[in-house]
Design a protein around this motif. Structure first.
Motif, PDB file in Angstrom:
ATOM      1  N   PRO A 390      -3.183 -48.065 -17.475  1.00 17.45           N
ATOM      2  CA  PRO A 390      -2.835 -49.413 -17.924  1.00 17.45           C
ATOM      3  C   PRO A 390      -2.778 -50.382 -16.753  1.00 17.45           C
ATOM      4  N   ARG A 391      -3.209 -51.595 -16.990  1.00 13.94           N
ATOM      5  CA  ARG A 391      -3.217 -52.612 -15.937  1.00 13.94           C
ATOM      6  C   ARG A 391      -1.970 -53.492 -16.038  1.00 13.94           C
ATOM      7  N   GLY A 392      -1.479 -53.923 -14.887  1.00 11.31           N
ATOM      8  CA  GLY A 392      -0.336 -54.820 -14.863  1.00 11.31           C
ATOM      9  C   GLY A 392       0.969 -54.115 -15.170  1.00 11.31           C
ATOM     10  N   ASN A 393       2.003 -54.889 -15.413  1.00  7.37           N
ATOM     11  CA  ASN A 393       3.324 -54.350 -15.725  1.00  7.37           C
ATOM     12  C   ASN A 393       3.390 -53.937 -17.194  1.00  7.37           C
ATOM     13  N   THR A 394       3.709 -52.702 -17.428  1.00 10.44           N
ATOM     14  CA  THR A 394       3.818 -52.203 -18.795  1.00 10.44           C
ATOM     15  C   THR A 394       5.268 -51.871 -19.119  1.00 10.44           C
ATOM     16  N   ILE A 395       5.656 -52.075 -20.362  1.00 11.31           N
ATOM     17  CA  ILE A 395       7.013 -51.773 -20.821  1.00 11.31           C
ATOM     18  C   ILE A 395       6.974 -50.500 -21.636  1.00 11.31           C
ATOM     19  N   ASN A 396       7.841 -49.562 -21.310  1.00 11.03           N
ATOM     20  CA  ASN A 396       7.880 -48.319 -22.071  1.00 11.03           C
ATOM     21  C   ASN A 396       8.153 -48.629 -23.537  1.00 11.03           C
ATOM     22  N   PRO A 397       7.280 -48.215 -24.451  1.00 11.03           N
ATOM     23  CA  PRO A 397       7.442 -48.568 -25.873  1.00 11.03           C
ATOM     24  C   PRO A 397       8.723 -48.031 -26.486  1.00 11.03           C
ATOM     25  N   TYR A 398       9.169 -46.858 -26.047  1.00 12.15           N
ATOM     26  CA  TYR A 398      10.396 -46.291 -26.595  1.00 12.15           C
ATOM     27  C   TYR A 398      11.613 -47.121 -26.187  1.00 12.15           C
ATOM     28  N   LEU A 399      11.633 -47.524 -24.912  1.00 12.34           N
ATOM     29  CA  LEU A 399      12.759 -48.307 -24.421  1.00 12.34           C
ATOM     30  C   LEU A 399      12.770 -49.681 -25.067  1.00 12.34           C
ATOM     31  N   LYS A 400      11.575 -50.228 -25.290  1.00 13.55           N
ATOM     32  CA  LYS A 400      11.462 -51.549 -25.902  1.00 13.55           C
ATOM     33  C   LYS A 400      11.923 -51.527 -27.359  1.00 13.55           C
TER      34      LYS A 400
END
Length: 417
Positions: A390-400
């Motif tokens: 993945p490119r750039g800053n990604t947010i963990n889907p579970y945490l989100k």
């Protein structure tokens, strides 16, 4: 295999142990597009049956084998050796027999059904075929590798057994092997050597990863806190025996000299500090590292021990994110990532390393016979390989999506009448 997003799995587990499970999933490195058995997706995870397990396996086996026969041009009647490895499920007639029956294989096919071998079973199967090839020439062999989750989803509250639900996902593959000299030009990889290590005689290693019942009689898969220590020991023993077979002679001599120098002079603090952190340079004999994606901590541990960089472990991390830990078949997903990214060139050497219950560490070295990855539509990663990493800053889907579960006072569920 039903292809559907598995956001978390069974939410009831998060209601009972929200913080623990959320931490486990977030730290595991697994994404939200992994695959699960039909009964889990349908909410029947606590009542999985033998029929669910067989259906899960047959979906994987029959689909991958049909594609393999079409792609290779080899017919089922030409197969001399069939090896099936599924650790948790061992019905009668065997899974091997179901494949032989479905594809009408010959009566003299040599069929082997391996169970209880854990995540390292795939390379054990390859080693079994390797030994068969030494006894007879001009043979075709197929290794079918998967793991059954459907009847074994843990529905209790033991944290050490709940971890398996967070880590393991559905998947599998079939591999065609041959020792026919006239097919060497069509082969994509050649097995150079293999090494197997088994620490079953050690109590700690034997009990750190095993299927058992909890205090309430619920069947599950237990993962002990001593698992990392057992894995490290098995890994070290395996590489100690493998290194002389795959490293250049100069690298071996340098390591022996450095070891002797370290033994003689480390009593002096200056020399001791200078020798700290020195590891064997496996990159001098290996171009690509195909590591079992058992979890982010496991990958990071191997990365540190072998002195690898992010590029080396990227295939394993991306496989863990996209497919999860599919047990013994995981390393072939890692290899597929390398192929889809067009990393594998003719003459490259690929080291496969797998670890599993027992406790076992198995490895093998492959040589790439021709450039791979020319057609990305021919791999398991087709259609989405460009999205990884993945490119750039990604947010963990579970945490989100489920971070609220870790709040001091999370919202309460109310019954609807």
């Amino acid at each position: 295999m039903k292809k559907a997003k598995l956001i978390i799995g069974v939410y009831i587990l998060f209601i009972t142990q929200p913080r623990f499970l959320l931490r486990a999933v977030v730290n595991s490195g697994i994404g939200e597009e992994t695959y699960a058995p039909r009964n889990v997706l349908e909410g029947r995870e606590d009542s999985g049956t033998l029929a669910d397990g067989i259906e899960e396996m047959e979906e994987c086996f029959f689909d991958t084998l049909e594609k393999l026969f079409v792609k290779s041009g080899v017919s089922p009647a030409e197969i001399d050796v069939l090896v099936v490895n599924v650790s948790m499920l061992s019905p009668a007639p065997s899974l091997c027999s179901r494949i032989v029956r479905r594809f009408a294989m010959r009566e003299d096919v040599r069929a082997f059904n391996l169970s209880g071998m854990g995540c390292s079973a795939s390379l054990i199967s390859v080693n079994l075929v390797e030994n068969m090839f030494r006894c007879r020439r001009n043979m075709f062999a197929i290794v079918v590798t998967s793991e059954s989750i459907a009847p074994f989803w843990y529905s209790g509250n033991d944290k050490s057994m709940m971890l398996a639900n967070c880590l393991f996902r559905s998947g599998g593959c079939s591999i065609l092997l041959t020792n026919r000299d006239n097919l060497s030009s069509k082969s994509i990889m050649k097995l150079k050597c293999s090494e197997r290590t088994h620490l079953g005689a050690n109590d700690e290693a034997f009990t750190c990863c095993m299927q058992k019942e909890d205090d309430n009689g619920r069947l599950g898969f237990y993962l002990s806190k001593t698992l990392p220590r057992a894995a490290s020991r098995a890994f070290a023993e395996n590489l100690k025996n493998l290194a002389p077979r795959i490293l250049p002679f100069r690298q071996i001599v340098e390591h022996l000299a450095r070891t002797c120098f370290h033994t003689l002079l480390t009593k002096t603090s200056i020399f001791k500090k200078a020798m700290e952190g020195r590891v064997i340079n496996f990159k001098s004999g290996v171009d690509h590292f195909c590591l079992h994606p058992g979890g982010s901590a496991l990958i990071e541990g191997i990365k540190k021990n072998l002195g690898l960089n992010e590029y080396d472990v990227e295939p394993s991390k991306m496989t863990l994110s996209r497919f999860g830990n599919t047990s013994a078949s995981s390393i072939w997903y890692v290899l597929g990532y390398m192929e889809a990214k067009k990393r594998l060139k003719k003459g490259d050497r690929v080291l496969m390393v797998s670890l599993g219950a027992g406790f076992k560490c198995n490895s093998c070295l492959w040589e790439v016979m021709r450039d791979l990855g020319i057609d990305n539509n021919d791999t398991i990663w087709k259609g989405f390989i460009d999205d990884y990493p993945p490119r750039g800053n990604t947010i963990n889907p579970y945490l989100k999506n489920l971070g609220w579960l870790c709040q001091e006072n999370p919202p309460q569920f109310k019954s609807i009448k």
